[in-house]
Design an enzyme around this catalytic site. Structure first.
Site, PDB file in Angstrom:
ATOM      1  N   GLU A  66      71.682  14.439  73.115  1.00  0.00           N
ATOM      2  CA  GLU A  66      71.677  15.107  71.815  1.00  0.00           C
ATOM      3  C   GLU A  66      70.659  16.244  71.812  1.00  0.00           C
ATOM      4  OE1 GLU A  66      71.292  13.908  67.113  1.00  0.00           O
ATOM      5  OE2 GLU A  66      69.647  13.397  68.486  1.00  0.00           O
ATOM      6  N   TRP A  88      77.469  11.839  66.552  1.00  0.00           N
ATOM      7  CA  TRP A  88      77.792  12.835  65.535  1.00  0.00           C
ATOM      8  C   TRP A  88      79.256  12.766  65.089  1.00  0.00           C
ATOM      9  CZ3 TRP A  88      74.980  16.465  62.799  1.00  0.00           C
ATOM     10  CH2 TRP A  88      73.628  16.550  63.121  1.00  0.00           C
ATOM     11  N   TYR A 104      71.716  22.399  64.057  1.00  0.00           N
ATOM     12  CA  TYR A 104      70.485  22.486  64.846  1.00  0.00           C
ATOM     13  C   TYR A 104      70.571  23.451  66.030  1.00  0.00           C
ATOM     14  CZ  TYR A 104      69.179  18.242  62.282  1.00  0.00           C
ATOM     15  OH  TYR A 104      68.892  17.327  61.294  1.00  0.00           O
ATOM     16  N   CYS A 153      67.869  17.656  58.723  1.00  0.00           N
ATOM     17  CA  CYS A 153      66.984  16.639  58.155  1.00  0.00           C
ATOM     18  C   CYS A 153      65.594  16.770  58.754  1.00  0.00           C
ATOM     19  CB  CYS A 153      67.528  15.239  58.443  1.00  0.00           C
ATOM     20  SG  CYS A 153      69.107  14.884  57.657  1.00  0.00           S
ATOM     21  N   ARG A 175      62.376  16.546  56.242  1.00  0.00           N
ATOM     22  CA  ARG A 175      62.603  16.414  54.798  1.00  0.00           C
ATOM     23  C   ARG A 175      63.193  15.063  54.423  1.00  0.00           C
ATOM     24  NH1 ARG A 175      67.913  16.543  53.226  1.00  0.00           N
ATOM     25  NH2 ARG A 175      69.370  17.259  54.819  1.00  0.00           N
ATOM     26  N   ASP A 178      66.038   8.744  57.631  1.00  0.00           N
ATOM     27  CA  ASP A 178      66.743   7.460  57.630  1.00  0.00           C
ATOM     28  C   ASP A 178      65.940   6.558  58.563  1.00  0.00           C
ATOM     29  OD1 ASP A 178      68.378   5.293  58.166  1.00  0.00           O
ATOM     30  OD2 ASP A 178      70.113   6.461  58.770  1.00  0.00           O
TER      31      ASP A 178
END
Length: 275
Positions: A66, A88, A104, A153, A175, A178
């Site tokens: 990733e 994803w 990203y 995120c 921000r 999870d």
């Protein structure tokens, strides 16, 4: 400020805080327990540790591919599928396309109308002016948020700091965290990014600091989280780059460049993925 961690202890402390005192909220994708701006998480990479949770298994392969997917400027999940990574896929289904828009990877390597390569610029900045205060990458691009399958995120601000002893530190603002699924990946991913950037600039990795905004546990994850916090953590595994490997850009690393050792983890825990 808390001492940098060498095992899961500070992460588990955050989980306990949310489980015991998190504010119940109805979020975009389900009920959560949330805290805002908890104490930063700090991790020490200076002795060769790779911060990777041991109270549940984290897939190094998934984290590595990733991150390289991001660093190569990619946004299409089909490249991840070629590597056997499917983390994803849910976002691709929701987005209606395997190409997730300017997420990203696009922001790392071709951000904004001028398509600025932020990684190359940051590497050049560290090499040319190591003690400067502008070694910054920002993945939050308001002009392209509406085109993204998921607004960033993490990585809203990524700042590097070169110490006079030749160590490289990284501070990242996130921000939305999870805590049970995403944050363990983020911890290892930014640790690996720090390791890569240090190698590419002939520095040594130092400390990773992660500042979180909305840190949350989904209500459906709480029962399993209560199991995880009762597990006794082991020291983080060791990682090294093989002798003779030379990389000038982190996007060029291969998974075979790394040796991961002594990853003693507890059994797998299943958390339902929430998109």
């Amino acid at each position: 400020m808390n001492d940098p961690a060498t095992d899961d202890t500070s992460y588990l402390g955050l989980v306990r805080r949310i489980l015991s005192g998190g504010e119940p909220r109805e979020a975009r994708n389900g009920a959560t327990f949330s805290v805002f701006a908890p104490d930063p998480l700090r991790f020490d990479l200076s002795a060769g540790q790779l911060p990777m949770l041991t109270t549940k298994k984290v897939s190094f392969k998934n984290v590595f591919y990733e991150l390289v997917w991001f660093l190569q400027g990619r946004t299409d999940v089909r490249w991840l599928h070629e590597k056997g990574v499917h983390i994803w896929d849910g976002n691709a289904v929701t987005h209606g396309s395997p190409n997730l828009g300017p997420i990203y990877g696009k922001q790392f390597r071709a951000s904004g109308p001028k398509e600025i390569d932020q990684i190359a610029r940051c590497l050049a900045s560290i090499r040319a002016n190591p003690y400067g205060r502008r070694h910054v990458v920002s993945l939050w691009n308001p002009s392209e948020l509406d085109e993204m399958a998921l607004p960033p995120c993490h990585g809203l601000v990524i700042q590097f700091f070169v110490r006079t002893n030749g160590m490289l530190d990284l501070h990242m603002y996130q921000r939305s965290a999870d805590v049970m699924i995403g944050l363990p990946y983020n911890i290892t991913s930014y640790s690996l990014l720090l390791l890569m950037m240090a190698h590419c600039t002939e520095l040594r990795p130092g400390h990773l600091t992660m500042s979180l905004g909305d840190a949350h546990i989904y209500a459906v994850h709480a029962p399993t989280a209560n199991v995880q916090v009762e597990r006794v953590p082991n020291p983080f595994p060791q990682i090294r780059i093989k002798d003779g490997v030379r990389r000038d850009d982190p996007s060029t690393f291969e998974i075979e460049d790394f040796v991961l050792a002594d990853y003693a983890h507890h059994g797998t825990l299943t958390y339902t993925f929430v998109v």
